[in-house]
Write a protein that holds these residues in place. Structure first.
Motif, PDB file in Angstrom:
ATOM      1  N   TYR A 117      28.335  39.637  93.035  1.00  0.00           N
ATOM      2  CA  TYR A 117      27.891  38.189  93.358  1.00  0.00           C
ATOM      3  C   TYR A 117      29.121  37.861  94.467  1.00  0.00           C
ATOM      4  N   CYS A 118      30.333  38.013  93.966  1.00  0.00           N
ATOM      5  CA  CYS A 118      31.268  37.519  94.983  1.00  0.00           C
ATOM      6  C   CYS A 118      31.429  38.162  96.370  1.00  0.00           C
ATOM      7  N   ILE A 119      30.867  39.316  96.067  1.00  0.00           N
ATOM      8  CA  ILE A 119      30.959  40.042  97.575  1.00  0.00           C
ATOM      9  C   ILE A 119      29.762  39.748  98.341  1.00  0.00           C
ATOM     10  N   TYR A 120      28.761  39.582  97.555  1.00  0.00           N
ATOM     11  CA  TYR A 120      27.467  38.739  98.330  1.00  0.00           C
ATOM     12  C   TYR A 120      27.830  37.385  98.726  1.00  0.00           C
ATOM     13  N   LYS A 121      28.810  36.601  98.194  1.00  0.00           N
ATOM     14  CA  LYS A 121      28.965  35.421  98.632  1.00  0.00           C
ATOM     15  C   LYS A 121      30.435  35.319  99.671  1.00  0.00           C
ATOM     16  N   GLY A 122      31.086  36.437  99.762  1.00  0.00           N
ATOM     17  CA  GLY A 122      32.355  36.338 100.564  1.00  0.00           C
ATOM     18  C   GLY A 122      33.383  35.780  99.894  1.00  0.00           C
ATOM     19  N   SER A 123      33.181  35.629  98.567  1.00  0.00           N
ATOM     20  CA  SER A 123      34.413  35.001  97.796  1.00  0.00           C
ATOM     21  C   SER A 123      35.372  36.425  97.381  1.00  0.00           C
ATOM     22  N   SER A 124      36.655  35.863  97.089  1.00  0.00           N
ATOM     23  CA  SER A 124      37.857  36.747  96.747  1.00  0.00           C
ATOM     24  C   SER A 124      37.815  37.143  95.350  1.00  0.00           C
ATOM     25  N   ILE A 125      38.204  38.233  94.946  1.00  0.00           N
ATOM     26  CA  ILE A 125      38.437  39.133  93.667  1.00  0.00           C
ATOM     27  C   ILE A 125      39.759  39.151  93.491  1.00  0.00           C
ATOM     28  N   GLY A 126      40.315  38.889  92.177  1.00  0.00           N
ATOM     29  CA  GLY A 126      41.696  39.175  91.888  1.00  0.00           C
ATOM     30  C   GLY A 126      41.616  40.054  90.461  1.00  0.00           C
ATOM     31  N   PHE A 127      42.182  41.041  90.415  1.00  0.00           N
ATOM     32  CA  PHE A 127      42.130  41.805  89.250  1.00  0.00           C
ATOM     33  C   PHE A 127      43.276  41.880  88.401  1.00  0.00           C
ATOM     34  N   TRP A 128      43.055  41.805  87.089  1.00  0.00           N
ATOM     35  CA  TRP A 128      43.973  41.552  85.914  1.00  0.00           C
ATOM     36  C   TRP A 128      44.561  43.001  86.095  1.00  0.00           C
ATOM     37  N   ARG A 129      45.833  43.120  85.936  1.00  0.00           N
ATOM     38  CA  ARG A 129      46.627  44.313  85.852  1.00  0.00           C
ATOM     39  C   ARG A 129      46.461  45.048  84.213  1.00  0.00           C
ATOM     40  N   GLY A 130      46.085  44.246  83.389  1.00  0.00           N
ATOM     41  CA  GLY A 130      45.949  45.011  82.215  1.00  0.00           C
ATOM     42  C   GLY A 130      47.003  44.817  81.184  1.00  0.00           C
ATOM     43  N   ASP A 131      47.855  43.903  81.435  1.00  0.00           N
ATOM     44  CA  ASP A 131      48.926  43.590  80.315  1.00  0.00           C
ATOM     45  C   ASP A 131      48.764  41.864  80.100  1.00  0.00           C
ATOM     46  N   ILE A 132      48.436  41.790  78.983  1.00  0.00           N
ATOM     47  CA  ILE A 132      48.301  40.336  78.360  1.00  0.00           C
ATOM     48  C   ILE A 132      49.575  39.430  78.682  1.00  0.00           C
ATOM     49  N   ARG A 133      50.587  40.173  78.707  1.00  0.00           N
ATOM     50  CA  ARG A 133      51.829  39.294  78.924  1.00  0.00           C
ATOM     51  C   ARG A 133      51.851  38.571  80.196  1.00  0.00           C
ATOM     52  N   PHE A 134      51.129  39.120  81.128  1.00  0.00           N
ATOM     53  CA  PHE A 134      51.297  38.721  82.360  1.00  0.00           C
ATOM     54  C   PHE A 134      50.101  37.936  82.954  1.00  0.00           C
ATOM     55  N   LEU A 135      49.258  37.526  81.745  1.00  0.00           N
ATOM     56  CA  LEU A 135      47.967  37.089  82.083  1.00  0.00           C
ATOM     57  C   LEU A 135      48.255  35.510  82.815  1.00  0.00           C
ATOM     58  N   MET A 136      48.974  34.723  82.503  1.00  0.00           N
ATOM     59  CA  MET A 136      48.973  33.417  82.499  1.00  0.00           C
ATOM     60  C   MET A 136      49.557  33.351  83.960  1.00  0.00           C
ATOM     61  N   GLU A 137      50.554  34.242  84.254  1.00  0.00           N
ATOM     62  CA  GLU A 137      51.321  34.321  85.535  1.00  0.00           C
ATOM     63  C   GLU A 137      50.301  34.789  86.718  1.00  0.00           C
ATOM     64  N   GLU A 138      49.394  35.355  86.416  1.00  0.00           N
ATOM     65  CA  GLU A 138      48.479  36.130  87.136  1.00  0.00           C
ATOM     66  C   GLU A 138      47.440  35.003  87.782  1.00  0.00           C
ATOM     67  N   LEU A 139      46.975  34.307  86.577  1.00  0.00           N
ATOM     68  CA  LEU A 139      46.156  32.978  86.680  1.00  0.00           C
ATOM     69  C   LEU A 139      46.804  32.034  87.250  1.00  0.00           C
ATOM     70  N   GLN A 140      47.942  31.879  87.350  1.00  0.00           N
ATOM     71  CA  GLN A 140      48.743  30.770  88.123  1.00  0.00           C
ATOM     72  C   GLN A 140      48.787  31.363  89.785  1.00  0.00           C
ATOM     73  N   GLU A 141      48.806  32.453  89.857  1.00  0.00           N
ATOM     74  CA  GLU A 141      49.108  32.690  91.017  1.00  0.00           C
ATOM     75  C   GLU A 141      47.778  33.029  92.016  1.00  0.00           C
ATOM     76  N   LEU A 142      46.813  33.373  91.319  1.00  0.00           N
ATOM     77  CA  LEU A 142      45.476  33.351  91.821  1.00  0.00           C
ATOM     78  C   LEU A 142      44.819  32.044  91.906  1.00  0.00           C
ATOM     79  N   ARG A 143      44.629  31.356  90.929  1.00  0.00           N
ATOM     80  CA  ARG A 143      44.116  30.064  90.883  1.00  0.00           C
ATOM     81  C   ARG A 143      42.590  30.148  91.075  1.00  0.00           C
ATOM     82  N   PRO A 144      41.989  30.934  90.078  1.00  0.00           N
ATOM     83  CA  PRO A 144      40.493  31.652  90.396  1.00  0.00           C
ATOM     84  C   PRO A 144      39.685  30.157  90.070  1.00  0.00           C
ATOM     85  N   THR A 145      38.550  30.128  90.734  1.00  0.00           N
ATOM     86  CA  THR A 145      37.481  29.236  90.619  1.00  0.00           C
ATOM     87  C   THR A 145      36.328  29.588  89.698  1.00  0.00           C
TER      88      THR A 145
END
Length: 155
Positions: A117-145
């Motif tokens: 869907y994101c590709i269809y709409k031209g939206s960006s996709i950020g991928f979780w690196r798989g370590d829960i300890r960095f989840l909040m840091e990743e969310l703050q950096e990407l600021r996903p909608t």
């Protein structure tokens, strides 16, 4: 070499015996190096059909034996357009300004639909690196909608 039949592309080297076995089954077999060289060829792809295989999604077997489920172009697009309709009804249709945080396993059909869907709409996709300890840091950096997840009920 026929480019319009099924193919296997391996990041590892492929032995001549493996290639021969694949060819005997009507499947082209390439190493990544060989495959990347094919980009220089001028060939015409056949028209795509709704009934063509889009992907084979692996299931872990939580409801039976693990297996590969064939998903057609039509099925993927039906899901993508369903997401579009649901978001339209909530006035939240995505644009190129939006981004999705891919938190589910990459082999999860729901995540694959959302990424499509994101590709269809031209939206960006950020991928979780798989370590829960960095989840909040990743969310703050990407600021996903968009951030999609699943809940499993435990009874």
């Amino acid at each position: 070499m026929h480019l319009l039949r099924p193919a296997i592309v391996s990041f590892a080297n492929i032995s001549s015996a493996q290639k021969e076995e694949a060819e005997g089954l009507g499947v082209s077999c390439f190493s990544w190096e060989e495959f990347s060289q094919l980009g220089n060829l001028d060939c015409e792809l056949s028209p795509k059909q709704r009934t063509d295989i889009c992907t084979i999604m692996y299931t872990s077997g939580t409801t039976g034996e693990p297996k590969g489920v064939i998903i057609t172009n039509g099925a993927i697009m039906a899901e993508v357009l369903s997401v579009e309709q649901i978001l339209f009804l909530t006035d939240k249709v995505c644009t190129e300004e939006d981004s999705n945080f891919s938190f589910l396993p990459l082999a999860h059909i729901y995540d694959q639909i959302m990424e499509s869907y994101c590709i269809y709409k031209g939206s960006s996709i950020g991928f979780w690196r798989g370590d829960i300890r960095f989840l909040m840091e990743e969310l703050q950096e990407l600021r996903p909608t968009m951030f999609c997840g699943l809940m499993h009920a435990i009874y």
